[in-house]
Design a protein around this motif. Structure first.
Motif, PDB file in Angstrom:
ATOM      1  N   UNK A 141      39.037  32.995  26.240  1.00  0.00           N
ATOM      2  CA  UNK A 141      39.146  33.151  27.682  1.00  0.00           C
ATOM      3  C   UNK A 141      40.608  33.168  28.100  1.00  0.00           C
ATOM      4  N   UNK A 142      41.028  34.210  28.790  1.00  0.00           N
ATOM      5  CA  UNK A 142      42.418  34.329  29.231  1.00  0.00           C
ATOM      6  C   UNK A 142      42.449  34.636  30.723  1.00  0.00           C
ATOM      7  N   UNK A 143      43.522  34.244  31.356  1.00  0.00           N
ATOM      8  CA  UNK A 143      43.697  34.456  32.785  1.00  0.00           C
ATOM      9  C   UNK A 143      44.763  35.524  33.033  1.00  0.00           C
ATOM     10  N   UNK A 191      34.735  40.435  32.318  1.00  0.00           N
ATOM     11  CA  UNK A 191      35.050  39.399  33.295  1.00  0.00           C
ATOM     12  C   UNK A 191      34.036  38.275  33.173  1.00  0.00           C
ATOM     13  N   UNK A 192      34.523  37.021  33.249  1.00  0.00           N
ATOM     14  CA  UNK A 192      33.637  35.863  33.091  1.00  0.00           C
ATOM     15  C   UNK A 192      33.033  35.403  34.401  1.00  0.00           C
ATOM     16  N   UNK A 193      33.480  35.918  35.516  1.00  0.00           N
ATOM     17  CA  UNK A 193      32.933  35.476  36.799  1.00  0.00           C
ATOM     18  C   UNK A 193      33.997  35.441  37.872  1.00  0.00           C
ATOM     19  N   UNK A 197      38.844  34.357  35.047  1.00  0.00           N
ATOM     20  CA  UNK A 197      38.934  34.316  33.588  1.00  0.00           C
ATOM     21  C   UNK A 197      38.341  35.584  33.002  1.00  0.00           C
ATOM     22  N   UNK A 198      39.024  36.151  32.033  1.00  0.00           N
ATOM     23  CA  UNK A 198      38.532  37.326  31.315  1.00  0.00           C
ATOM     24  C   UNK A 198      38.227  36.925  29.881  1.00  0.00           C
ATOM     25  N   UNK A 199      37.044  37.256  29.415  1.00  0.00           N
ATOM     26  CA  UNK A 199      36.649  36.945  28.041  1.00  0.00           C
ATOM     27  C   UNK A 199      36.945  38.149  27.162  1.00  0.00           C
TER      28      UNK A 199
END
Length: 231
Positions: A141-143, A191-193, A197-199
């Motif tokens: 998970x990265x921002x 996208x995680x939500x 956060x991007x998975x």
């Protein structure tokens, strides 16, 4: 009466000694000096002809093969727009798909993710090959700011451990501190939500995947690498 020992024949002999066959003054020394120049000129001609023959032979050894015109992900059904024809010269044993075999790969699913510019191989299409033997998939998970927005499936990256998060979270117990890195290939980006956060799913060797999975969230950054620098 003054006598002379010089006869017409002797005089003619001495006169002929400095004339060449055409009756013009000759120079033996000058002819000897010209010989190395003539040999050098002949050598240059041979080298030029040999170079031209070598270049022509090398040009004829190039073959049209298929390469990726744009990035594709595993499972993507290959179309003609996804590939382009390139002329390459390669060693015996290198696996490629000849341009005239395009019909055998178009319409088939991709077995792996490939970035743009990569040569297509027969193993690149068909049943999914990920994770392959000795490989593993891991999600990180990265921002924003921790990965390039141009990141896409098939992109080779370096996964780098950054400094600890402000909350004081520690790095892994196995010594994967700031500056540690692993080479990987992006398999998917999602996208995680709503928390920005991007998975990113990564394909890398099994040992590296185990180490990477132990790095606390928020301590990773993804660095894009040149095409073909991943797996």
């Amino acid at each position: 009466m003054i006598s002379s020992d010089t006869t017409p024949d002797k005089a003619a002999g001495r006169q002929g000694s400095w004339l060449d066959s055409t009756g013009s003054p000759g120079s033996p020394r000058r002819s000897r000096r010209r010989l190395p120049q003539l040999l050098l000129g002949a050598l240059l001609i041979v080298l030029c002809v040999g170079g031209a023959l070598w270049w022509s032979s090398a040009a004829h050894d190039r073959s049209p093969v298929l390469a990726m015109a744009r990035p594709v992900t595993v499972g993507h059904v290959l179309s003609e727009a996804d590939v382009r024809i390139v002329d390459v010269s390669f060693s015996v044993g290198v696996s490629t798909v000849p341009a005239d075999r395009m019909v055998t790969v178009v319409g088939r699913p991709m077995a792996t993710s490939l970035p743009s510019g990569t040569l297509l191989t027969p193993d690149s299409v068909g049943n999914a090959l990920i994770p392959a033997a000795g490989r593993a998939l891991v999600a990180v998970g990265v921002r924003p700011g921790q990965f390039p927005p141009e990141l896409a499936a098939g992109t080779p990256v370096a996964v780098v451990v950054t400094a600890a998060t402000p909350e004081g979270a520690s790095t892994t117990a196995q010594g994967q501190g700031p500056g540690s890195s692993w080479g990987a290939t992006v398999v998917g980006v999602a996208s995680a939500g709503t928390d920005q956060t991007t998975v990113v799913s990564l394909d890398l060797d099994t040992r590296s995947a185990s180490q990477l999975a132990q790095v606390p969230a928020g301590q990773l950054a993804l660095v894009m690498q040149p095409a073909g620098g991943g797996r």
